[in-house]
Design a protein around this motif. Structure first.
Motif, PDB file in Angstrom:
ATOM      1  N   TYR A  10      14.426  81.410  69.290  1.00  0.00           N
ATOM      2  CA  TYR A  10      14.252  80.715  68.010  1.00  0.00           C
ATOM      3  C   TYR A  10      14.402  79.201  68.183  1.00  0.00           C
ATOM      4  O   TYR A  10      13.568  78.421  67.687  1.00  0.00           O
ATOM      5  CB  TYR A  10      15.265  81.229  67.000  1.00  0.00           C
ATOM      6  N   SER A  15      12.112  92.417  58.898  1.00  0.00           N
ATOM      7  CA  SER A  15      12.926  91.284  58.428  1.00  0.00           C
ATOM      8  C   SER A  15      13.096  90.238  59.522  1.00  0.00           C
ATOM      9  O   SER A  15      13.080  89.031  59.253  1.00  0.00           O
ATOM     10  CB  SER A  15      14.304  91.786  57.975  1.00  0.00           C
ATOM     11  N   ALA A  42       9.630  88.485  59.687  1.00  0.00           N
ATOM     12  CA  ALA A  42       9.173  87.819  58.465  1.00  0.00           C
ATOM     13  C   ALA A  42      10.131  86.722  57.997  1.00  0.00           C
ATOM     14  O   ALA A  42       9.700  85.709  57.435  1.00  0.00           O
ATOM     15  CB  ALA A  42       8.977  88.845  57.355  1.00  0.00           C
ATOM     16  N   THR A  43      11.435  86.924  58.213  1.00  0.00           N
ATOM     17  CA  THR A  43      12.430  85.945  57.734  1.00  0.00           C
ATOM     18  C   THR A  43      13.406  85.616  58.852  1.00  0.00           C
ATOM     19  O   THR A  43      14.585  85.991  58.801  1.00  0.00           O
ATOM     20  CB  THR A  43      13.189  86.506  56.517  1.00  0.00           C
ATOM     21  N   PRO A  44      12.951  84.901  59.890  1.00  0.00           N
ATOM     22  CA  PRO A  44      13.819  84.633  61.041  1.00  0.00           C
ATOM     23  C   PRO A  44      15.003  83.723  60.736  1.00  0.00           C
ATOM     24  O   PRO A  44      15.957  83.689  61.500  1.00  0.00           O
ATOM     25  CB  PRO A  44      12.863  83.975  62.047  1.00  0.00           C
ATOM     26  N   GLY A  45      14.976  82.992  59.643  1.00  0.00           N
ATOM     27  CA  GLY A  45      16.070  82.079  59.332  1.00  0.00           C
ATOM     28  C   GLY A  45      16.883  82.484  58.123  1.00  0.00           C
ATOM     29  O   GLY A  45      17.440  81.621  57.428  1.00  0.00           O
ATOM     30  N   ASP A  46      16.992  83.779  57.845  1.00  0.00           N
ATOM     31  CA  ASP A  46      17.674  84.220  56.623  1.00  0.00           C
ATOM     32  C   ASP A  46      19.173  84.437  56.803  1.00  0.00           C
ATOM     33  O   ASP A  46      19.829  85.020  55.945  1.00  0.00           O
ATOM     34  CB  ASP A  46      17.030  85.505  56.096  1.00  0.00           C
ATOM     35  N   GLN A  47      19.746  83.972  57.928  1.00  0.00           N
ATOM     36  CA  GLN A  47      21.180  84.050  58.197  1.00  0.00           C
ATOM     37  C   GLN A  47      21.699  85.480  58.378  1.00  0.00           C
ATOM     38  O   GLN A  47      22.899  85.720  58.293  1.00  0.00           O
ATOM     39  CB  GLN A  47      21.975  83.375  57.057  1.00  0.00           C
ATOM     40  N   HIS A  70      19.376  90.276  62.276  1.00  0.00           N
ATOM     41  CA  HIS A  70      18.549  91.480  62.369  1.00  0.00           C
ATOM     42  C   HIS A  70      18.376  91.935  63.817  1.00  0.00           C
ATOM     43  O   HIS A  70      18.366  93.138  64.099  1.00  0.00           O
ATOM     44  CB  HIS A  70      17.175  91.216  61.744  1.00  0.00           C
TER      45      HIS A  70
END
Length: 310
Positions: free
Chosen positions: A110, A189, A192-197, A200
């Motif tokens: 990332y 997840s 689609a949302t690698p920066g959602d804290q 995963h």
């Protein structure tokens, strides 16, 4: 509480005590345990190897710890009774560390892809990250979720046809579909949302390490784990070598055929005993699913306990 198996019970207690200690010490401005014991990115200034273990006992808030501990109680109690305490705690820690390693790899990718204003090469990324070691301390992972998801996977592999109610789904769903659905959700997840804290990849990492460990145990049911398993491995290699050397010394053709026939009979007897033992374990596990662990007789509990130690 006291009917929960000993390792699961102690894990619950340790996690809640660590969480309370974190809140108190943070409120008193003494130390932030989540920063000290949480898993920092391996290129960050505050990273330490011991954090691969300690991060599993840190949590970010009440909702975080309550959800994780509920799943630990629900799946951990079952798996500890099936495996026994030693194999259960080995699996839990092993998968938790594996989840942490997968999270470290995901964080590196990332930062490499999205952490710089312009594209950099692989080796250049290490240099740039080393120069930003203090800033990278913000990448910290806490929680037992990776190990917990490995228990979810274990339950699904051991009891694939067991039906469960999952809120908000109004109908019961089989454990195997619950596991597959969880994998799909976590994978989607993560992409689609690698920066959602939310870690995963750590969840998936715990399941991946758990899958391969369970498959290894299934292929080597008496291989054990740790030092004892290693000694059994080397003893097995030694016995095979001695048998091979002994077979080369046989010059009598008929004697060799007779030995192979005896070995065949021995293998048949061994496989028959193994099958009978497995059928008895399956019967006991079915009884647990239908009537609970307390419905077992003393002899059945002892049989399950002995199997868990192997």
């Amino acid at each position: 509480m006291f009917r929960i198996p000993v390792v699961t019970r102690n894990l619950l207690i340790i996690n809640f005590l660590a969480f309370i200690a974190m809140l108190v010490l943070r409120q008193m401005n003494i130390v932030d345990l989540n920063s000290l014991c949480g898993l920092h990115f391996f290129m960050a200034q505050d990273f330490h190897v011991f954090q691969l273990v300690t991060y599993m006992f840190m949590h970010g808030g009440w909702e975080h710890i309550i959800l994780n501990m509920f799943m630990l109680w629900m799946f951990g109690a079952v798996m500890e009774r099936v495996w026994g305490p030693k194999r259960f705690i080995f699996y839990y820690i092993f998968c938790g560390i594996g989840a942490g390693i997968m999270q470290e790899i995901a964080q590196f990718v990332y930062v490499w892809l999205f952490g710089f204003s312009q594209p950099v090469g692989f080796l250049e990324a290490f240099t740039a990250m080393r120069e930003s070691a203090v800033k990278l301390n913000d990448l910290t992972t806490v929680g037992a979720s990776g190990a917990i998801y490995s228990l979810l996977l274990a339950f699904g592999m051991m009891f694939p046809e067991e039906k469960m109610f999952i809120i908000p789904i109004p109908v019961p769903i089989k454990a195997k579909w619950m596991v597959m659905g969880s994998i799909a959700i976590e994978l989607f997840s993560a992409l689609a949302t690698p920066g959602d804290q939310v870690a995963h990849i750590a969840h998936l990492g715990g399941m991946i390490f758990g899958f391969f460990l369970i498959r290894y145990w299934q292929k080597h049911p008496y291989g054990g784990y740790g030092m004892q398993g290693g000694m059994q491995f080397f003893n097995s290699m030694k016995n095979k070598w001695e048998q091979k050397r002994g077979s080369h010394r046989r010059n009598d053709r008929w004697q060799g055929n007779d030995d192979r026939w005896q070995d065949h009979n021995a293998d048949w007897d061994y496989n028959a005993r193994q099958q009978a033992s497995q059928e008895e374990i399956d019967r006991i596990l079915d009884k647990i699913r239908k009537s609970g662990y307390d419905s077992l007789t003393k002899e059945e509990k002892q049989t399950l306990f002995d199997q868990g130690k192997k």
